[in-house]
Design an enzyme around this catalytic site. Structure first.
Site, short mmCIF file in Angstrom:
data_model
loop_
_atom_site.label_atom_id
_atom_site.label_comp_id
_atom_site.label_asym_id
_atom_site.label_seq_id
_atom_site.Cartn_x
_atom_site.Cartn_y
_atom_site.Cartn_z
N ASP A 7 9.38 0.79 12.32
CA ASP A 7 8.15 0.23 12.72
C ASP A 7 8.06 0.46 14.26
O ASP A 7 6.71 0.62 14.49
CB ASP A 7 8.32 -1.48 12.41
N ARG A 50 0.82 -1.09 0.08
CA ARG A 50 -0.21 -0.14 -0.03
C ARG A 50 0.80 1.22 -0.07
O ARG A 50 0.28 2.27 -0.06
CB ARG A 50 -0.91 -0.06 1.16
N ASN A 62 13.62 -1.13 7.10
CA ASN A 62 12.67 -1.19 6.40
C ASN A 62 12.66 0.54 5.69
O ASN A 62 11.85 0.90 4.66
CB ASN A 62 11.25 -1.16 7.26
N GLY A 117 2.48 -13.34 19.40
CA GLY A 117 3.44 -13.50 18.19
C GLY A 117 4.85 -13.13 18.55
O GLY A 117 5.38 -12.76 19.96
N LYS A 123 13.65 -7.21 4.21
CA LYS A 123 14.19 -6.29 5.57
C LYS A 123 15.25 -6.91 6.19
O LYS A 123 16.04 -6.02 6.81
CB LYS A 123 12.80 -6.10 6.52
#
Ligand code: ATR
Length: 279
Positions: free
Chosen positions: A108, A21, A92, A134, A71
């Site tokens: 991030d 995006r 990134n 996670g 990355k």
């Protein structure tokens, strides 16, 4: 917006890159601020990453974003990396310096935190432990952000406990690893619960967990943004927890790169959110 011969150039390297995006995101800012510049999707095969990055100064690019699967590999290619990129183990954002050097950074953690602060202004790092679902790259980014601002403890809960333990080994001190069956206990005194897995994303299995033991003042953050209202966020909202969606993190992590390449500090607005959500 007209692009002239003096246009500044940036883009996103991924493989594949169609899903990204970022061109919509940066494209919206370029037209908003009437900048003579372009931001392009750059499909780069992993075998060609080094050559593609090294070509940036030769092509006159101001820099690029990197997405899956580049990355981690970029850490070994760029000339310098910032502290966040080093700790997260991933780059990134790449900025081409005047001397042609490639400066790698990771935005991030910045994006995760900025969106949290702007959505829930009352949030305070000292409020209590954070639980992260996670143990992949996204979990690492969120944890670095939270530890750096003084969250007292970060607890990783992951399907593969060994991966969570590995993260604890890397990040040290205020982190702990848990297995999924421990979840009810782990969240009972949490001030923040963040999902960094792909569960709940369109096309992926749902994230199945009970929020019964979570304090109702705890913030629930889901980095998944397709759909924007994930089942986890819907369940949290229904019981009165403040919620933070995943789209804002994507928008905020883009700010430092845009400013470095195009010279304008961009704003995250409702119009930007709409532009990025457009098909
Ligand atoms: P990213 O870099 O985006 O964080 P990743 O490194 O592939 O991606 O990590 C994905 C995370 O989602 C991991 O924590 C993974 O759990 P495992 O470490 O056990 O693989 C989690 N995840 C993905 N699919 C899952 C599923 N079906 N059930 C539970 N956890 C899942």
């Amino acid at each position: 917006m007209r692009i002239t011969g003096k246009a500044k150039l940036a883009g996103v390297m991924g493989w594949p890159v169609e899903h990204s995006r970022s061109p919509q995101l940066h494209g919206h800012w370029l037209s908003c601020y009437r900048i003579d510049g372009a931001y392009l999707p750059l499909p780069v095969n992993p075998a060609d990453l080094q050559a593609a990055l090294r070509a940036l100064p030769k092509l006159g690019f101001a820099g690029v974003n990197l997405t899956i699967p580049h990355k981690e590999a970029a850490v070994e290619i760029v000339d310098t990396i910032d502290a966040d990129a080093k700790r997260i183990g991933a780059v990134n954002t790449v900025v081409v310096g005047a001397d042609g050097q490639l400066a790698g950074s990771n935005t991030d953690a910045f994006g995760f935190l900025e969106h949290l602060r702007q959505t829930v202004s009352a949030w305070n790092a000292a409020d209590g432990p954070a639980v992260i679902l996670g143990a992949g790259g996204a979990a690492r980014g969120a944890a670095v952000a939270l530890l750096d601002v003084g969250v007292p403890e970060v607890r990783f809960v992951n399907r593969t406990v060994a991966r969570a333990e590995h993260l604890v080994g890397d990040l040290g001190g205020r982190t702990k690893a848990f297995a999924v069956p421990d979840l009810n206990d782990v969240i009972h005194d949490a001030a923040l619960l963040a999902n960094t897995t792909s569960l709940g994303m369109t096309g992926q299995p749902p994230l199945e967990m009970s929020l019964d033991t979570l304090p109702t003042q705890a913030i629930v953050y889901d980095i998944v943004y397709t759909p924007l209202q994930t089942p986890l966020l819907a369940a949290a909202r229904a019981r009165g927890n403040p919620t933070v969606d995943g789209l804002g993190m994507l928008l905020h992590q883009a700010r430092p790169g845009f400013e470095a390449w195009f010279g304008v500090a961009p704003e995250v607005t409702a119009a930007l959110r709409a532009a990025v959500l457009e098909d």
